[in-house]
Design an enzyme around this catalytic site. Structure first.
Site, PDB file in Angstrom:
ATOM      1  N   ASP A 326      31.494  36.709  22.730  1.00 15.61           N
ATOM      2  CA  ASP A 326      30.579  36.233  23.765  1.00 15.61           C
ATOM      3  C   ASP A 326      29.891  37.425  24.435  1.00 15.61           C
ATOM      4  O   ASP A 326      30.487  38.046  25.290  1.00 15.61           O
ATOM      5  CB  ASP A 326      31.300  35.357  24.782  1.00 15.61           C
ATOM      6  CG  ASP A 326      32.643  35.910  25.242  1.00 15.61           C
ATOM      7  OD1 ASP A 326      33.285  36.693  24.512  1.00 15.61           O
ATOM      8  OD2 ASP A 326      33.052  35.545  26.351  1.00 15.61           O
ATOM      9  N   GLU A 509      37.195  48.598  26.984  1.00 13.97           N
ATOM     10  CA  GLU A 509      37.076  47.358  26.216  1.00 13.97           C
ATOM     11  C   GLU A 509      36.279  47.531  24.929  1.00 13.97           C
ATOM     12  O   GLU A 509      36.612  46.959  23.891  1.00 13.97           O
ATOM     13  CB  GLU A 509      36.402  46.321  27.114  1.00 13.97           C
ATOM     14  CG  GLU A 509      36.216  44.958  26.508  1.00 13.97           C
ATOM     15  CD  GLU A 509      35.433  44.041  27.433  1.00 13.97           C
ATOM     16  OE1 GLU A 509      35.618  42.821  27.314  1.00 13.97           O
ATOM     17  OE2 GLU A 509      34.643  44.529  28.265  1.00 13.97           O
TER      18      GLU A 509
END
EC number: 3.2.1.28
Length: 549
Positions: A326, A509
């Site tokens: 996403d 991340e």
């Protein structure tokens, strides 16, 4: 422009401008004329439970007021708040005082809600630590202990300890956890592996599936189904015997295949699509078609500029979140324009590879338990899926797997998701060899492999590299004998992470790996997060295999 009302209340109407000119697709209209292509799913019985309502369900116009005024910079903050009293009493108070001239929304929220804690942000790393030492010392910082459920909180209590990714993500996430577990096993943290195994099995037993994460607003969707890979990891590391999870694997499979038996050709229901030749493949889905609680304003803005019915856009945004990617050009009709998202119209290669692994795992464990009929049934299911993937998702001309647009009946974009069939042993050797050439020429960089070759501003696109994609590519190519490519990706990724760690003393991340010095990855709906669960897990496992970079 048309004013469309969202949850109007007697006290005030919230209006959102929506373009009247919907985007229409002749291919989709033709299919819809022939057959009801997507019958409306029934609500899952028993969900949500009385104390599992989402914050948007509970707080109604108060929720929309907080989110639409951007009271908090991050849309996830308010859904993660816990009420200090019965939500109904809060709502009644809000309706009484909100029209007062001196009403202060921020003060009202602070008086009636506990703001979420950000425990990991208080951690300061020791710059003298090696990368391995840093990761091993982070596990306790990212661990959350089981605690009593705060009444009406969106956080779903779990029976055992678990690891969170870090940063804004203060709950456990389904597919993230598998890659985190790789590092836990390497660090000798079998205690945490056992806890997380029990937690995921508990969620399957109680919710019928593993939610996106342990929040009420995640219950309507799952994430890439990697529980079979977790079970395999438990077996390999002697943490838990695989046999004890057979029933859980079957329950998860039933969730993903719900409604399959009643589908006609060219018809979809929830996660399942019946292809024109009668074969079954899967897509990502969310049972809700409203703005996501955790990204409410972003979703409303995206839908407003889409030219489509808002509920369609919301569903596709939610399904994109269920994919774990996403967002990415994989789900967009027009690269670079999130409003063109059509996640539910794509058959993803990675999802179907993970489900092939699930079918194979059920067959293998059934064989261990002497359940021959079940073994035969699921071996056939895995074989059928493999054949369908080869028919619809293998691009023989270009030598790679690609997603498939089942509404337009055409192949979609190439991405790093194409390596998942290798990771689960679904490809043949010729396919693996040809895919290796494509990955080398289109995705490989001195920093690792990029998610895609398309630069759109979305976080799961060029120039970003993500830890789970590196791990699956490394192991996938090595499984098929291409040690050279697997090792090259591993060394490149370790170099990337270590270079950033030496400068900033943290793991993050995602990383910008397209040319030049590796740096923080950009894109997405929220600021870059550090911590970071699956980066730690993959890197710790790679250090065990290759040594410190």
């Amino acid at each position: 422009m048309l004013n469309q009302k969202l949850n109007p209340t007697p006290s005030e109407d919230l209006t959102i401008d929506v373009d009247l000119l919907y985007e229409t697709d002749p291919c989709e209209l033709k299919l819809d004329e022939m057959i009801e292509a997507e019958p409306e799913p029934e609500m899952i019985e028993g969900l949500p439970a009385s104390d599992a309502l989402t914050p948007a369900d509970r707080y109604l116009e108060l929720f929309e007021h907080v989110q639409s005024t951007k009271l908090f910079p991050d849309s996830k903050t308010f859904p993660d708040c816990a009420p200090k009293m019965d939500p109904l009493d809060i709502l009644i108070r809000y309706r009484k005082v909100r029209r007062h001239r001196d009403f202060d929304l921020r003060r009202f929220v602070e008086n009636h809600f506990w703001l979420p804690e950000t425990l990991s942000s208080e951690y300061v790393s020791n710059p003298e630590n090696s990368l391995k030492e840093h990761i091993d010392q982070l596990w306790p910082i990212l661990t959350r202990e089981p605690q009593d459920h705060i009444p009406w909180s969106s956080l779903l209590a779990l029976p055992q300890s678990y690891i969170v990714p870090g940063g804004r993500f203060s709950e456990t996430y389904y597919w993230d956890s598998y890659f985190t577990m790789l590092g836990l096993a390497e660090s000798g943290r079998e205690d945490l592996l056992k806890c997380m195994a029990d937690n995921f099995a508990w969620m399957i037993e109680n919710y019928g599936h593993i939610p996106n994460g342990n929040r009420t607003y995640y219950l309507s969707r799952s994430q890439p189904p990697v529980f079979a890979l977790m079970v395999e990891l438990f077996e390999e590391d002697g943490v838990r015997g695989a046999r004890r999870y057979l029933d859980h694997l079957k329950m998860e499979y039933a969730f993903w295949m719900d409604g399959a038996e009643s589908l006609a050709l060219n018809q979809a229901y929830r996660h399942v699509v019946r292809m024109p030749d009668g074969s079954l493949l899967n897509r990502y889905w969310d049972d809700r078609d409203t703005p996501r609680d955790e990204s409410w304003l972003e979703d409303v803005e995206t839908a407003k500029h889409s030219g489509r019915p808002p509920n369609e856009v919301y569903r596709d945004l939610r399904a994109g979140a269920a994919s774990g990617w996403d967002y990415s050009s994989r789900w967009l009709r027009d690269a670079g324009r999130l409003a063109s998202i059509r996640t539910t119209q794509f058959i993803p290669i990675d999802l179907n590879a993970f489900l092939y692994k699930l079918e194979s795992a059920i067959a293998n464990i059934s064989a261990l338990k002497g359940e021959r009929d079940t073994e035969a049934l699921f071996r056939q299911k895995a074989s059928d899926r493999r054949a369908a993937v080869n028919h619809y998702l293998w691009d023989d001309e270009n030598g790679c797997y690609r997603d498939y647009d089942w509404r337009r009946e055409e192949m979609a974009l190439f991405s790093a998701a194409s390596i998942v069939p290798l990771y689960v042993g679904m490809a043949n050797h010729e396919q693996a060899d040809r895919l290796a050439n494509v990955v080398r020429s289109r995705l490989l960089t001195p920093g690792g492999i990029m998610a895609t070759e398309y630069e759109t501003g979305e976080q799961w696109d060029k120039p970003n590299g993500w830890a789970p994609l590196q791990w699956m590519a490394i192991q996938g190519f090595k499984l098929y004998g291409d040690d050279m490519l697997g090792d090259e990706i591993a060394h490149n990724w370790l170099k990337t992470v270590n270079h950033f760690y030496q400068e900033h003393h943290k793991l993050i991340e995602k990383y910008h790996i397209s040319g030049g010095t590796p740096r923080e990855g950009g894109g997405g709906e929220y600021p870059l997060q550090d911590g970071f669960g699956w980066t730690n897990g993959v890197v710790r496992r790679l250090i065990g295999l290759y040594g410190e970079p």
